[in-house]
Design a protein around this motif. Structure first.
Motif, PDB file in Angstrom:
ATOM      1  N   ILE A 156       0.875  -1.171   0.000  1.00 54.07           N
ATOM      2  CA  ILE A 156       0.000   0.000   0.000  1.00 54.07           C
ATOM      3  C   ILE A 156       0.911   1.219   0.000  1.00 54.07           C
ATOM      4  O   ILE A 156       1.765   1.358   0.875  1.00 54.07           O
ATOM      5  CB  ILE A 156      -0.929   0.006   1.221  1.00 54.07           C
ATOM      6  N   VAL A 157       0.756   2.078  -0.999  1.00 56.02           N
ATOM      7  CA  VAL A 157       1.687   3.187  -1.215  1.00 56.02           C
ATOM      8  C   VAL A 157       0.953   4.511  -1.116  1.00 56.02           C
ATOM      9  O   VAL A 157      -0.051   4.729  -1.812  1.00 56.02           O
ATOM     10  CB  VAL A 157       2.381   3.068  -2.588  1.00 56.02           C
ATOM     11  N   TRP A 158       1.450   5.387  -0.246  1.00 56.74           N
ATOM     12  CA  TRP A 158       0.944   6.749  -0.135  1.00 56.74           C
ATOM     13  C   TRP A 158       1.973   7.699  -0.741  1.00 56.74           C
ATOM     14  O   TRP A 158       3.156   7.637  -0.388  1.00 56.74           O
ATOM     15  CB  TRP A 158       0.698   7.131   1.321  1.00 56.74           C
ATOM     16  N   THR A 159       1.537   8.558  -1.655  1.00 55.65           N
ATOM     17  CA  THR A 159       2.437   9.524  -2.267  1.00 55.65           C
ATOM     18  C   THR A 159       1.804  10.912  -2.224  1.00 55.65           C
ATOM     19  O   THR A 159       0.571  11.061  -2.218  1.00 55.65           O
ATOM     20  CB  THR A 159       2.745   9.163  -3.732  1.00 55.65           C
ATOM     21  N   GLY A 160       2.659  11.913  -2.232  1.00 57.83           N
ATOM     22  CA  GLY A 160       2.204  13.301  -2.298  1.00 57.83           C
ATOM     23  C   GLY A 160       3.258  14.142  -2.977  1.00 57.83           C
ATOM     24  O   GLY A 160       4.452  13.854  -2.860  1.00 57.83           O
ATOM     25  N   ILE A 161       2.829  15.156  -3.734  1.00 63.12           N
ATOM     26  CA  ILE A 161       3.783  16.013  -4.435  1.00 63.12           C
ATOM     27  C   ILE A 161       3.359  17.473  -4.368  1.00 63.12           C
ATOM     28  O   ILE A 161       2.167  17.792  -4.280  1.00 63.12           O
ATOM     29  CB  ILE A 161       3.954  15.588  -5.912  1.00 63.12           C
ATOM     30  N   ASP A 162       4.343  18.358  -4.401  1.00 62.51           N
ATOM     31  CA  ASP A 162       4.143  19.802  -4.486  1.00 62.51           C
ATOM     32  C   ASP A 162       4.618  20.261  -5.856  1.00 62.51           C
ATOM     33  O   ASP A 162       5.751  19.980  -6.240  1.00 62.51           O
ATOM     34  CB  ASP A 162       4.968  20.547  -3.419  1.00 62.51           C
ATOM     35  N   TYR A 163       3.753  20.965  -6.573  1.00 62.65           N
ATOM     36  CA  TYR A 163       4.150  21.530  -7.859  1.00 62.65           C
ATOM     37  C   TYR A 163       4.552  22.988  -7.660  1.00 62.65           C
ATOM     38  O   TYR A 163       3.944  23.699  -6.875  1.00 62.65           O
ATOM     39  CB  TYR A 163       2.992  21.547  -8.860  1.00 62.65           C
ATOM     40  N   LYS A 164       5.512  23.410  -8.425  1.00 64.49           N
ATOM     41  CA  LYS A 164       5.853  24.827  -8.453  1.00 64.49           C
ATOM     42  C   LYS A 164       6.326  25.212  -9.844  1.00 64.49           C
ATOM     43  O   LYS A 164       7.366  24.760 -10.304  1.00 64.49           O
ATOM     44  CB  LYS A 164       6.933  25.178  -7.433  1.00 64.49           C
ATOM     45  N   VAL A 165       5.515  26.009 -10.529  1.00 67.36           N
ATOM     46  CA  VAL A 165       5.864  26.509 -11.860  1.00 67.36           C
ATOM     47  C   VAL A 165       5.817  28.026 -11.781  1.00 67.36           C
ATOM     48  O   VAL A 165       4.751  28.601 -11.560  1.00 67.36           O
ATOM     49  CB  VAL A 165       4.884  26.005 -12.940  1.00 67.36           C
ATOM     50  N   PRO A 166       6.944  28.724 -11.924  1.00 70.22           N
ATOM     51  CA  PRO A 166       6.988  30.182 -11.720  1.00 70.22           C
ATOM     52  C   PRO A 166       6.213  30.968 -12.773  1.00 70.22           C
ATOM     53  O   PRO A 166       6.757  31.525 -13.709  1.00 70.22           O
ATOM     54  CB  PRO A 166       8.485  30.491 -11.803  1.00 70.22           C
ATOM     55  N   ASP A 174      -0.609  20.067   0.123  1.00 70.81           N
ATOM     56  CA  ASP A 174      -1.618  19.832   1.151  1.00 70.81           C
ATOM     57  C   ASP A 174      -3.014  20.215   0.668  1.00 70.81           C
ATOM     58  O   ASP A 174      -3.967  20.155   1.419  1.00 70.81           O
ATOM     59  CB  ASP A 174      -1.263  20.575   2.445  1.00 70.81           C
ATOM     60  N   SER A 175      -3.136  20.641  -0.598  1.00 74.97           N
ATOM     61  CA  SER A 175      -4.440  20.965  -1.165  1.00 74.97           C
ATOM     62  C   SER A 175      -5.057  19.784  -1.907  1.00 74.97           C
ATOM     63  O   SER A 175      -6.126  19.910  -2.479  1.00 74.97           O
ATOM     64  CB  SER A 175      -4.321  22.164  -2.121  1.00 74.97           C
ATOM     65  N   GLY A 176      -4.363  18.670  -1.958  1.00 76.08           N
ATOM     66  CA  GLY A 176      -4.947  17.489  -2.578  1.00 76.08           C
ATOM     67  C   GLY A 176      -4.047  16.743  -3.532  1.00 76.08           C
ATOM     68  O   GLY A 176      -4.495  15.786  -4.165  1.00 76.08           O
ATOM     69  N   ALA A 177      -2.784  17.177  -3.708  1.00 71.96           N
ATOM     70  CA  ALA A 177      -1.878  16.480  -4.623  1.00 71.96           C
ATOM     71  C   ALA A 177      -1.267  15.275  -3.933  1.00 71.96           C
ATOM     72  O   ALA A 177      -0.079  15.220  -3.663  1.00 71.96           O
ATOM     73  CB  ALA A 177      -0.799  17.419  -5.135  1.00 71.96           C
ATOM     74  N   SER A 209       3.856   0.613  -9.640  1.00 73.08           N
ATOM     75  CA  SER A 209       2.619   1.273  -9.235  1.00 73.08           C
ATOM     76  C   SER A 209       2.197   2.276 -10.300  1.00 73.08           C
ATOM     77  O   SER A 209       2.978   2.618 -11.201  1.00 73.08           O
ATOM     78  CB  SER A 209       2.790   1.978  -7.883  1.00 73.08           C
ATOM     79  N   GLN A 210       0.965   2.763 -10.198  1.00 71.56           N
ATOM     80  CA  GLN A 210       0.432   3.740 -11.133  1.00 71.56           C
ATOM     81  C   GLN A 210      -0.294   4.857 -10.386  1.00 71.56           C
ATOM     82  O   GLN A 210      -1.517   4.990 -10.478  1.00 71.56           O
ATOM     83  CB  GLN A 210      -0.506   3.069 -12.138  1.00 71.56           C
ATOM     84  N   PRO A 211       0.433   5.684  -9.653  1.00 76.15           N
ATOM     85  CA  PRO A 211      -0.219   6.779  -8.929  1.00 76.15           C
ATOM     86  C   PRO A 211      -0.669   7.893  -9.870  1.00 76.15           C
ATOM     87  O   PRO A 211      -0.154   8.031 -10.994  1.00 76.15           O
ATOM     88  CB  PRO A 211       0.883   7.268  -7.983  1.00 76.15           C
ATOM     89  N   SER A 212      -1.632   8.686  -9.420  1.00 78.49           N
ATOM     90  CA  SER A 212      -2.117   9.836 -10.176  1.00 78.49           C
ATOM     91  C   SER A 212      -2.348  10.983  -9.211  1.00 78.49           C
ATOM     92  O   SER A 212      -2.943  10.800  -8.141  1.00 78.49           O
ATOM     93  CB  SER A 212      -3.429   9.476 -10.891  1.00 78.49           C
ATOM     94  N   TRP A 213      -1.855  12.160  -9.576  1.00 77.72           N
ATOM     95  CA  TRP A 213      -1.988  13.342  -8.707  1.00 77.72           C
ATOM     96  C   TRP A 213      -2.706  14.452  -9.470  1.00 77.72           C
ATOM     97  O   TRP A 213      -2.344  14.764 -10.600  1.00 77.72           O
ATOM     98  CB  TRP A 213      -0.609  13.847  -8.270  1.00 77.72           C
ATOM     99  N   SER A 214      -3.713  15.037  -8.835  1.00 82.13           N
ATOM    100  CA  SER A 214      -4.474  16.128  -9.453  1.00 82.13           C
ATOM    101  C   SER A 214      -4.633  17.270  -8.464  1.00 82.13           C
ATOM    102  O   SER A 214      -4.968  17.044  -7.297  1.00 82.13           O
ATOM    103  CB  SER A 214      -5.866  15.647  -9.889  1.00 82.13           C
ATOM    104  N   GLU A 215      -4.389  18.485  -8.973  1.00 82.79           N
ATOM    105  CA  GLU A 215      -4.557  19.662  -8.134  1.00 82.79           C
ATOM    106  C   GLU A 215      -4.742  20.878  -9.013  1.00 82.79           C
ATOM    107  O   GLU A 215      -3.911  21.171  -9.887  1.00 82.79           O
ATOM    108  CB  GLU A 215      -3.334  19.869  -7.240  1.00 82.79           C
ATOM    109  N   ASN A 216      -5.864  21.567  -8.821  1.00 84.20           N
ATOM    110  CA  ASN A 216      -6.197  22.750  -9.609  1.00 84.20           C
ATOM    111  C   ASN A 216      -6.098  22.437 -11.101  1.00 84.20           C
ATOM    112  O   ASN A 216      -6.814  21.609 -11.623  1.00 84.20           O
ATOM    113  CB  ASN A 216      -5.309  23.930  -9.218  1.00 84.20           C
ATOM    114  N   ASN A 217      -5.182  23.045 -11.819  1.00 83.90           N
ATOM    115  CA  ASN A 217      -5.076  22.875 -13.263  1.00 83.90           C
ATOM    116  C   ASN A 217      -3.973  21.910 -13.683  1.00 83.90           C
ATOM    117  O   ASN A 217      -3.556  21.924 -14.839  1.00 83.90           O
ATOM    118  CB  ASN A 217      -4.834  24.236 -13.932  1.00 83.90           C
ATOM    119  N   VAL A 218      -3.507  21.099 -12.752  1.00 79.96           N
ATOM    120  CA  VAL A 218      -2.420  20.166 -13.053  1.00 79.96           C
ATOM    121  C   VAL A 218      -2.849  18.745 -12.691  1.00 79.96           C
ATOM    122  O   VAL A 218      -3.302  18.490 -11.577  1.00 79.96           O
ATOM    123  CB  VAL A 218      -1.138  20.538 -12.293  1.00 79.96           C
TER     124      VAL A 218
END
Length: 238
Positions: A156-166, A174-177, A209-218
């Motif tokens: 069982i795998v938990w993943t989280g990511i932060d995007y930053k595009v200037p 922490d908003s759902g990614a 694994s095949q994780p998927s991350w969605s947040e706002n427009n990404v």
């Protein structure tokens, strides 16, 4: 009275030492592990409405964790009168943690503005069913000093990511990614019995694994995410 207590004390000590002498065949063991993790794979990415297909571009990272295992033998803590053929099998659970990081100039961030970055983490709870065979047995370690093994099981795998595009926009993990997925794990390795109650594992772990991350427009969907970890593990048998 004192003499009797002394004799009883010595007898208890001898019994404890005799129990420890068989610890090489103990059922339970715990360990700590550390190594390097290498991630690869492609991703289908929707970035501000633009579809991009590219390598994930994750950088190598350090992986670490802890493990607890059970050998199906008839001596030691938690032992049971298993059939003799079950001594070639074990079950283990471990937890591991590693970073998932990609930056501008590689993978899905190639061609984006300078300082574009994706920081993330991965926490996995793995269940391994293991088969092994011992070589070079001796009086101290009758099960063999060298034990090649293969482990297979789910995680069982938990993943989280932060995007930053200037582009004057920042995306916070922490908003759902984040995501939770089931992965497949295969681990071949060799257990080296250094002492009757201490062993070292050298292992190579593959995780799919095949994780998927969605947040706002990404939205980033791994298709799939392959990971290869080289692990060094120290175990205590009791």
């Amino acid at each position: 009275m004192k003499k009797k207590m002394y004799v009883l004390g010595v007898a208890a000590l001898v019994a404890a030492l005799l129990a420890m002498s068989g610890v090489a065949q103990s059922a339970m063991w715990v360990g700590a592990e550390l190594g390097g993790n290498f991630a690869s794979g492609s991703a289908n990415t929707n970035l501000f409405g633009i579809d991009i297909s590219a390598d994930l571009g994750f950088k190598p990272s350090v992986i670490g964790g802890a493990i607890i295992g059970y050998d199906f033998v008839n001596s030691g803590f938690g032992a049971y009168a298993w059939p003799d053929w079950m001594k070639y099998f074990s079950f283990a659970m471990d937890i591991t943690y590693n970073r998932l990081t990609a930056s501008q100039g590689s993978g899905i961030f190639q061609g984006l503005s300078l300082n574009s970055r994706m920081d993330g983490y991965e926490f996995a709870w793995t269940f391994l069913f293991m088969a092994h065979y011992g070589f070079l047995p001796d009086s101290e370690v009758p099960g063999g000093r060298i034990n090649p093994y293969i482990g297979v099981g789910p995680a069982i795998v938990w993943t989280g990511i932060d995007y930053k595009v200037p582009t004057n926009r920042a995306f916070r993990g922490d908003s759902g990614a984040d995501a939770m997925n089931v992965a497949l794990v295969v681990e071949p390795g060799i257990r080296w019995m250094c002492f009757k109650n201490v062993s070292i594992d050298t292992a190579m772990r593959y995780r799919y694994s095949q994780p998927s991350w969605s947040e706002n427009n990404v939205t980033i969907k791994a298709n799939p995410l392959h990971q290869l970890a080289f692990l060094l593990r120290a175990n205590y048998h009791f």
